[in-house]
Motif scaffolding. Structure first.
Motif, PDB file in Angstrom:
ATOM      1  N   ARG A   8       4.943  -2.057   2.442  1.00 35.20           N
ATOM      2  CA  ARG A   8       4.768  -3.290   1.651  1.00 35.20           C
ATOM      3  C   ARG A   8       4.360  -4.459   2.547  1.00 35.20           C
ATOM      4  N   VAL A   9       5.020  -4.597   3.697  1.00 36.93           N
ATOM      5  CA  VAL A   9       4.681  -5.658   4.652  1.00 36.93           C
ATOM      6  C   VAL A   9       3.226  -5.519   5.088  1.00 36.93           C
ATOM      7  N   LEU A  10       2.818  -4.288   5.401  1.00 30.96           N
ATOM      8  CA  LEU A  10       1.443  -4.069   5.863  1.00 30.96           C
ATOM      9  C   LEU A  10       0.427  -4.257   4.737  1.00 30.96           C
ATOM     10  N   GLU A  11       0.821  -3.961   3.517  1.00 30.56           N
ATOM     11  CA  GLU A  11      -0.048  -4.194   2.360  1.00 30.56           C
ATOM     12  C   GLU A  11      -0.295  -5.700   2.178  1.00 30.56           C
ATOM     13  N   LEU A  12       0.771  -6.497   2.264  1.00 27.77           N
ATOM     14  CA  LEU A  12       0.635  -7.951   2.148  1.00 27.77           C
ATOM     15  C   LEU A  12      -0.146  -8.518   3.327  1.00 27.77           C
ATOM     16  N   HIS A  13       0.052  -7.942   4.514  1.00 28.95           N
ATOM     17  CA  HIS A  13      -0.676  -8.373   5.702  1.00 28.95           C
ATOM     18  C   HIS A  13      -2.180  -8.133   5.525  1.00 28.95           C
ATOM     19  N   ASN A  18      -7.595 -10.476   4.507  1.00 32.06           N
ATOM     20  CA  ASN A  18      -8.731 -10.647   3.597  1.00 32.06           C
ATOM     21  C   ASN A  18      -8.801 -12.050   3.007  1.00 32.06           C
ATOM     22  N   GLY A  19      -7.873 -12.931   3.419  1.00 37.80           N
ATOM     23  CA  GLY A  19      -7.905 -14.314   2.977  1.00 37.80           C
ATOM     24  C   GLY A  19      -7.344 -14.562   1.594  1.00 37.80           C
ATOM     25  N   GLU A  20      -6.540 -13.630   1.109  1.00 35.37           N
ATOM     26  CA  GLU A  20      -5.972 -13.818  -0.229  1.00 35.37           C
ATOM     27  C   GLU A  20      -4.872 -14.882  -0.198  1.00 35.37           C
ATOM     28  N   TYR A  21      -4.911 -15.750  -1.143  1.00 41.19           N
ATOM     29  CA  TYR A  21      -4.005 -16.887  -1.226  1.00 41.19           C
ATOM     30  C   TYR A  21      -2.549 -16.445  -1.310  1.00 41.19           C
TER      31      TYR A  21
END
Length: 127
Positions: A8-13, A18-21
């Motif tokens: 999950r941490v790596l998914e959010l990273h 990718n510059g997602e807000y």
């Protein structure tokens, strides 16, 4: 940290890269990752200072003691090793790293470890 939590941490990273807000850079300082499977993980700009990676699966590291004296992180992906080197300034394939090393400092430590990783890639194909 469990494998699911790490994923999950790596998914959010990845979203942060990718510059997602609203997403943040992964901070895994001091985290015990000794049981983690890092296959396919994108460690570009991940803070791994003090993390315990001893025994992590699909992971290899070495100290670039003849250049930066920093730990170089290598993660197995489907068809390649991906490398984080320097102070988050390099994230790329083994081949890209080899070209960069040859054009900049020709470090014997880097080149020797690149050869080791090439051998591990070959072995992985038969496992």
């Amino acid at each position: 940290m469990t494998q699911n939590e790490l994923n999950r941490v790596l998914e959010l990273h990845k979203k942060w890269l990718n510059g997602e807000y609203g997403e943040v850079r992964a901070d895994l300082r001091g985290v015990d990752l000794s049981e983690a499977d890092l296959y396919g993980a994108n460690l570009d700009q991940v803070n791994l200072s003090g993390a315990n990676l001893t025994g992590a699966k699909n992971y290899y590291s070495f100290v670039a003691y003849d250049t930066s004296k920093r730990l170089v992180h290598c993660v197995r992906h489907k068809d390649a090793w991906m490398i984080q080197a320097g102070c988050y300034c390099f994230w790329g394939t083994l081949e890209e790293l080899e070209n960069k090393v040859k054009e900049t400092h020709n470090s014997k430590v880097y080149l020797a470890n690149i050869e080791i990783l090439k051998g591990l890639k070959w072995i992985h194909m038969f496992i």
